[in-house]
Motif scaffolding. Structure first.
Motif, mmCIF file in Angstrom:
data_model
loop_
_atom_site.group_PDB
_atom_site.id
_atom_site.type_symbol
_atom_site.label_atom_id
_atom_site.label_comp_id
_atom_site.label_asym_id
_atom_site.label_seq_id
_atom_site.Cartn_x
_atom_site.Cartn_y
_atom_site.Cartn_z
ATOM 1 N N LEU A 1 5.065 6.408 0.464
ATOM 2 C CA LEU A 1 4.972 7.251 1.643
ATOM 3 C C LEU A 1 6.071 8.294 1.514
ATOM 4 N N ILE A 2 5.711 9.555 1.677
ATOM 5 C CA ILE A 2 6.691 10.625 1.549
ATOM 6 C C ILE A 2 6.622 11.472 2.813
ATOM 7 N N THR B 1 11.655 17.173 1.360
ATOM 8 C CA THR B 1 11.396 15.741 1.453
ATOM 9 C C THR B 1 12.443 15.104 2.353
ATOM 10 N N LEU B 2 11.980 14.447 3.424
ATOM 11 C CA LEU B 2 12.876 13.794 4.366
ATOM 12 C C LEU B 2 13.125 12.344 3.996
ATOM 13 N N PHE B 3 12.082 11.662 3.499
ATOM 14 C CA PHE B 3 12.242 10.261 3.104
ATOM 15 C C PHE B 3 11.128 9.873 2.150
ATOM 16 N N GLU B 4 11.363 8.799 1.412
ATOM 17 C CA GLU B 4 10.353 8.169 0.565
ATOM 18 C C GLU B 4 10.446 6.669 0.767
ATOM 19 N N ALA B 5 9.298 6.011 0.807
ATOM 20 C CA ALA B 5 9.260 4.554 0.947
ATOM 21 C C ALA B 5 8.050 4.020 0.192
ATOM 22 N N GLN B 6 8.244 2.912 -0.488
ATOM 23 C CA GLN B 6 7.146 2.275 -1.204
ATOM 24 C C GLN B 6 6.704 1.050 -0.415
ATOM 25 N N THR B 7 5.394 0.889 -0.246
ATOM 26 C CA THR B 7 4.869 -0.230 0.525
ATOM 27 C C THR B 7 3.546 -0.687 -0.061
ATOM 28 N N LEU C 1 0.279 -1.338 4.966
ATOM 29 C CA LEU C 1 0.167 -0.040 5.639
ATOM 30 C C LEU C 1 -1.086 0.022 6.498
ATOM 31 N N LYS C 2 -2.227 -0.395 5.945
ATOM 32 C CA LYS C 2 -3.480 -0.386 6.712
ATOM 33 C C LYS C 2 -3.375 -1.264 7.945
ATOM 34 N N MET C 3 -2.810 -2.472 7.792
ATOM 35 C CA MET C 3 -2.691 -3.399 8.906
ATOM 36 C C MET C 3 -1.806 -2.811 10.012
ATOM 37 N N ASN C 4 -0.700 -2.203 9.641
ATOM 38 C CA ASN C 4 0.215 -1.646 10.634
ATOM 39 C C ASN C 4 -0.350 -0.403 11.318
#
Length: 56
Positions: free
Chosen positions: A14-15, A26-32, A37-40
């Motif tokens: 997620l970027i 770019t403010l942030f990056e996160a790997q999931t 992700l779909k569930m949330n």
């Protein structure tokens, strides 16, 4: 803006991006995990819909 980039079959990056006239920052990056992700997103969407129905 939020951009998703596929890492592999199960994970995404997620970027968070802030756009302006000159460039994208770019403010942030996160790997999931994609399933997490779909569930949330589903849970949050249901919460927003429920809130809108109560206050709407």
């Amino acid at each position: 803006m939020l951009r998703l980039e596929k890492v592999n079959e199960y994970e995404v990056n997620l970027i968070g991006i802030k756009r302006n006239l000159i460039n994208d920052e770019t403010l942030f990056e996160a790997q999931t995990l994609f399933d997490d992700l779909k569930m949330n997103v589903f849970k949050v969407s249901n919460s927003v819909i429920g809130y809108a129905k109560l206050n709407g």
